[in-house]
Design an enzyme around this catalytic site. Structure first.
Site, short mmCIF file in Angstrom:
data_model
loop_
_atom_site.label_atom_id
_atom_site.label_comp_id
_atom_site.label_asym_id
_atom_site.label_seq_id
_atom_site.Cartn_x
_atom_site.Cartn_y
_atom_site.Cartn_z
N ASP A 301 0.84 -1.19 0.00
CA ASP A 301 0.00 0.00 0.00
C ASP A 301 0.88 1.25 0.00
O ASP A 301 1.89 1.31 0.70
CB ASP A 301 -0.91 -0.02 1.24
N GLU A 348 1.00 -0.80 -5.13
CA GLU A 348 -0.13 0.13 -5.20
C GLU A 348 0.47 1.49 -5.54
O GLU A 348 0.99 2.20 -4.68
CB GLU A 348 -0.87 0.16 -3.86
N ASP A 401 -11.17 1.30 -1.58
CA ASP A 401 -11.30 2.74 -1.33
C ASP A 401 -12.29 3.41 -2.29
O ASP A 401 -12.58 4.60 -2.11
CB ASP A 401 -9.94 3.43 -1.48
#
Length: 504
Positions: A301, A348, A401
């Site tokens: 992430d 990501e 998200d």
């Protein structure tokens, strides 16, 4: 080397159905794996599995980067071992319990009472007959477990305090005071060891079941850890903290952009990468090593934070007054590869991505991410449109998200709707019958080596199925599907047909 062509589903275990108000590692998890197999999938992507605190974000509010979330423990499995009486397990019910929502306050109270009961039975037996597997777990994981269980035991005594507010001897980790406190809290320390043992025992069993059926688990490493966590308390030297107050000198976030005029201030302490570099990145290497004990692939992430990170002075209330600080990401990943060998890493790389970030990603052959929900607002050269994909990438309809595809479609602008219609071969947006299946087909048919579909899109859910809205702090991370019956044979067959058609 790039990964094989494959597809899978994004679903956090908390989103599984159960009788106890939150998904767990029991029956429905195995049924979900069976659905992956029936539908021809090879991947199950999860979110971080750590023990969560305020607002239950698995990314920013974990008490530990290494521990497991006790709420995911299956009570039925504890009963099958004789640690609980199955007849005593009461489903969580009430007017404030919704089939597709986690009520964390109720869930924590309900499940914790059973975990305490199970611990009581375990402790009685442990005091007379040692459990060699438990002892082995505690020894092998001692390097993080000992700090974590002491942190949690102290936190239980004063749950409204940050660790910096503890008495000086505990906050600054005076060895004598820590030993004394550990003796005082010996019973609670054993409880937390028991809970972690059972979590990882159940998770290891589930992962083995998935692997044996050809399903790989994509785990998730959030780049930052929570300020009020065992890691910041036990390793303050690797974070930029004030020497007097032990509070963060700087906090993490991202600068203002199209989505937010004030940026995003996540609040996590930033790392002191100079100190990490001096240790050969030891803490980070152990974090990856631990993660790869329990998953097959790792999504990083906020990957761009390994090239440069946005640090904001600790007392700012938004992310405007920050600055980019270079990070030795190349040296770190070189060292990580030397220590661990081949790196099964996915990057990501959303947000503000510079040529330097792309160079770091491509240098190690890490696939980046493409999000179809972001692809249709601009021209034909948009990098998230499938005809512009490289093979070594990972495509999503949307992520945890984003809104669901149907939720996004209901609020999309006219330009986006027209572009989607043209791309899918329709005369007008009104002619599109199932836009979610249109984007699922786009993802699976693309050249991207990996395609991941959130379960909410497979189920055709509107914005009530959204998992997280980064623009708001409250009421996120609560969605779950209501019943394994929703994973029907017809749904599996429809997904399998597309999966086989596009050679995934």
């Amino acid at each position: 080397m790039p990964f094989e062509r494959a597809s899978g589903i994004l679903l956090h275990p908390t989103s599984l159905p159960s009788s106890f108000g939150i998904g767990d590692l029991g029956k429905s998890a195995y049924e979900f794996v069976d659905f992956l197999v029936k539908s021809g999938q090879k991947l199950w992507q999860i979110l971080p599995l750590g023990p969560t605190g305020y607002e239950h974000s698995p990314y920013t509010m974990n008490f530990s980067a290494f521990g497991g979330n006790p709420l995911l423990i299956s009570l039925e499995q504890l009963a099958s071992e004789g640690l609980l009486n199955a007849a005593d397990l009461e489903p969580l019910t009430g007017d404030d319990i919704e089939a597709d929502r986690v009520n964390y306050d109720r869930v924590i109270a309900h499940k914790t009472q059973y975990l305490e009961q199970a611990y009581g039975g375990f402790k009685d037996e442990f005091n007379t007959t040692s459990d060699p597997l438990f002892e082995q777990f505690c020894q092998e994981q001692a390097w993080w477990l000992e700090d974590y269980v002491l942190f949690m035991a102290i936190h239980e005594q004063q749950p409204d305090k940050m660790w910096q507010e503890w008495e000086t001897g505990l906050a600054r980790r005076d060895p004598g005071r820590l030993k004394e406190k550990a003796g005082e809290l010996a019973d609670r320390i054993l409880y937390h060891k028991f809970v972690q043992y059972k979590f990882f025992e159940q998770w290891t069993k589930l992962r083995k079941y998935a692997n044996e059926k050809g399903i790989q688990i994509i785990g998730d490493v959030s780049i930052y850890v929570c300020e009020n966590s065992a890691e910041v308390w036990s390793h303050p030297e690797i974070f930029k903290l004030d020497e007097q107050t032990l509070e963060p000198l700087y906090r993490a976030g991202v600068p203002p952009d199209y989505f937010s005029a004030t940026g995003q201030l996540w609040g996590n302490p930033v790392y002191d990468w100079d100190k990490l570099q001096e240790t050969g990145f030891a803490w980070w290497i152990e974090r990856f090593r631990a993660t790869l004990q329990y998953v097959d692939l790792v999504r990083i992430d906020h990957f761009r934070g390994f090239e440069a990170y946005w640090q904001v002075p600790g007392r700012e209330t938004n992310a405007i007054k920050g600055e980019w600080i270079p990070c030795p990401g190349g040296e770190f990943f070189e060292t990580l590869g030397q220590q661990l060998g081949s790196l099964p890493v996915l990057a990501e790389d959303l947000g503000i991505i510079t040529p330097q970030v792309e160079e770091l990603r491509d240098r190690f052959d890490f696939p980046g991410m493409k999000i179809l929900l972001f692809a249709f607002g601009e021209g034909a050269d948009h990098p998230y449109l499938p005809h512009n994909f490289p093979r070594n990438c990972l495509v999503y309809t949307g992520t945890h998200d984003n809104d669901t595809t149907l939720g996004w479609w209901g609020q999309a602008g006219e330009t986006e709707r027209q572009n989607v219609a043209k791309y899918l071969g329709y005369d007008s947006p009104e002619a599109i019958v199932e836009v979610h299946w249109g984007l699922i087909r786009l993802a699976l048919s693309s050249v991207a080596n990996q395609a991941i579909i959130p379960l909410q899109d497979l189920l055709g859910l509107d914005n009530r199925g959204r998992m997280n809205d980064p623009s708001v702090n409250a009421e996120n991370w609560r969605w779950r599907y209501e019943s394994s019956a929703q994973l029907s044979d017809d749904l599996a067959e429809r997904l399998r047909m597309l999966t086989e058609l596009y050679n995934r």
